[in-house]
Scaffold this motif. Structure first.
Motif, PDB file in Angstrom:
ATOM      1  N   MET A 104      69.477 -41.747  51.292  1.00  0.00           N
ATOM      2  CA  MET A 104      70.131 -43.120  50.934  1.00  0.00           C
ATOM      3  C   MET A 104      70.539 -43.820  52.159  1.00  0.00           C
ATOM      4  O   MET A 104      70.895 -44.813  52.225  1.00  0.00           O
ATOM      5  N   ASN A 105      70.844 -42.786  53.001  1.00  0.00           N
ATOM      6  CA  ASN A 105      71.668 -43.424  54.421  1.00  0.00           C
ATOM      7  C   ASN A 105      70.811 -44.301  54.998  1.00  0.00           C
ATOM      8  O   ASN A 105      71.352 -45.181  55.687  1.00  0.00           O
ATOM      9  N   ALA A 113      77.397 -46.353  57.950  1.00  0.00           N
ATOM     10  CA  ALA A 113      76.819 -45.045  57.627  1.00  0.00           C
ATOM     11  C   ALA A 113      77.837 -43.781  57.817  1.00  0.00           C
ATOM     12  O   ALA A 113      78.007 -43.089  56.626  1.00  0.00           O
ATOM     13  N   PRO A 114      78.439 -43.689  58.810  1.00  0.00           N
ATOM     14  CA  PRO A 114      79.156 -42.414  59.079  1.00  0.00           C
ATOM     15  C   PRO A 114      80.552 -42.589  58.098  1.00  0.00           C
ATOM     16  O   PRO A 114      81.060 -41.636  57.880  1.00  0.00           O
ATOM     17  N   ARG A 115      80.997 -43.833  57.766  1.00  0.00           N
ATOM     18  CA  ARG A 115      82.052 -43.923  57.024  1.00  0.00           C
ATOM     19  C   ARG A 115      81.865 -43.552  55.590  1.00  0.00           C
ATOM     20  O   ARG A 115      82.894 -43.350  54.714  1.00  0.00           O
ATOM     21  N   VAL A 116      80.622 -43.746  55.274  1.00  0.00           N
ATOM     22  CA  VAL A 116      80.162 -43.788  53.597  1.00  0.00           C
ATOM     23  C   VAL A 116      79.440 -42.451  53.402  1.00  0.00           C
ATOM     24  O   VAL A 116      78.749 -42.511  52.514  1.00  0.00           O
ATOM     25  N   TYR A 169      78.054 -49.266  44.131  1.00  0.00           N
ATOM     26  CA  TYR A 169      78.577 -50.398  45.170  1.00  0.00           C
ATOM     27  C   TYR A 169      79.980 -50.369  44.948  1.00  0.00           C
ATOM     28  O   TYR A 169      80.764 -50.378  46.151  1.00  0.00           O
ATOM     29  N   GLY A 170      80.788 -50.192  43.872  1.00  0.00           N
ATOM     30  CA  GLY A 170      82.406 -50.224  43.843  1.00  0.00           C
ATOM     31  C   GLY A 170      82.877 -48.867  44.365  1.00  0.00           C
ATOM     32  O   GLY A 170      83.946 -49.031  45.275  1.00  0.00           O
ATOM     33  N   VAL A 171      82.229 -47.877  44.506  1.00  0.00           N
ATOM     34  CA  VAL A 171      82.694 -46.526  45.085  1.00  0.00           C
ATOM     35  C   VAL A 171      82.467 -46.469  46.651  1.00  0.00           C
ATOM     36  O   VAL A 171      83.424 -46.449  47.201  1.00  0.00           O
ATOM     37  N   VAL A 172      81.565 -47.025  47.174  1.00  0.00           N
ATOM     38  CA  VAL A 172      81.200 -47.216  48.468  1.00  0.00           C
ATOM     39  C   VAL A 172      82.190 -48.201  49.029  1.00  0.00           C
ATOM     40  O   VAL A 172      82.570 -47.967  50.234  1.00  0.00           O
ATOM     41  N   LYS A 173      82.337 -49.463  48.311  1.00  0.00           N
ATOM     42  CA  LYS A 173      83.141 -50.621  48.865  1.00  0.00           C
ATOM     43  C   LYS A 173      84.660 -49.639  49.111  1.00  0.00           C
ATOM     44  O   LYS A 173      85.443 -50.105  50.236  1.00  0.00           O
ATOM     45  N   ARG A 178      89.277 -47.588  52.188  1.00  0.00           N
ATOM     46  CA  ARG A 178      89.932 -46.138  52.823  1.00  0.00           C
ATOM     47  C   ARG A 178      89.774 -45.749  53.874  1.00  0.00           C
ATOM     48  O   ARG A 178      90.494 -45.179  54.414  1.00  0.00           O
ATOM     49  N   ARG A 179      88.502 -46.081  54.497  1.00  0.00           N
ATOM     50  CA  ARG A 179      88.357 -45.290  56.109  1.00  0.00           C
ATOM     51  C   ARG A 179      87.910 -46.620  56.720  1.00  0.00           C
ATOM     52  O   ARG A 179      86.869 -46.929  56.816  1.00  0.00           O
TER      53      ARG A 179
END
Length: 196
Positions: A104-105, A113-116, A169-173, A178-179
């Motif tokens: 999925m990256n 990408a590195p943040r999620v 979508y919610g988790v990645v946002k 947070r990061r």
């Protein structure tokens, strides 16, 4: 929205023959006519790719082969469960392909990408599990509850994938909040000069 449709379009085309079959079965059309219509649509999808001199994807060939085999079996036996079980094969193949870590990256911009990356890897496996569960559920409904299959295939795949997409979508946002993005070296240099 167009990006989502661009990604979903090949899967929609791959399953178009089954969707035509499902709609016709829901409308109580004779199983042989519904099977023939689904087969013609599946052949048209592959034929369109060939006519436009585009490479036919492996999944489309697999889909066409499974439609042909299940259509012949349905035609000979007059049992629509052969065609109804076809999405299980597709869901299973897609699920196995999705088991490859980090797939999925590529759908995330390089700067993000590195943040999620942990979340994207997790959801890559979550999508694989969803596809395999979908394969099993489709087989159960197709074999033991064929009268419910048209409603199942019209609702469950879209809803289950839509729910997982929204959760992802919610988790990645949330992970992006947070990061925060690290300040670029240019920004850090400007901040350092401003402090002088």
């Amino acid at each position: 929205m167009s990006r989502i449709l661009r990604v979903a379009w090949p899967v929609m085309l791959d399953t178009l023959g089954v969707l035509v079959f499902a709609v016709l079965m829901a409308l109580n059309v004779d199983v042989r006519i519904a099977t023939l219509a689904g087969l013609v649509v599946a052949l048209a999808v592959v034929g369109r790719e060939i006519a436009h001199r585009r490479r036919v994807a492996v999944l489309q060939w697999i889909s066409l082969a499974s439609v042909v085999v299940s259509s012949i079996a349905t035609w000979v036996t007059s049992d629509p469960r052969f065609v109804m079980a076809k999405p299980s094969i597709l869901f299973l193949v897609i699920g196995v392909v999705m088991l490859r870590g980090g797939w999925m990256n590529r759908y995330v911009p390089p700067g993000i990408a590195p943040r999620v990356q942990p979340e994207m890897t997790f959801f890559g496996y979550a999508w694989a599990v969803l596809m395999m569960v979908s394969a099993a559920l489709n087989a159960v409904v197709a074999i033991w509850h064929p009268a419910s299959w048209p409603a199942f295939i019209a609702i469950y795949p879209a809803v289950s994938k839509g729910v997982l997409f929204c959760v992802q979508y919610g988790v990645v946002k949330a992970a992006l909040r947070r990061r925060p993005a690290p300040a670029s070296s240019d920004e850090a240099a400007l901040d350092g000069q401003a402090a002088l």
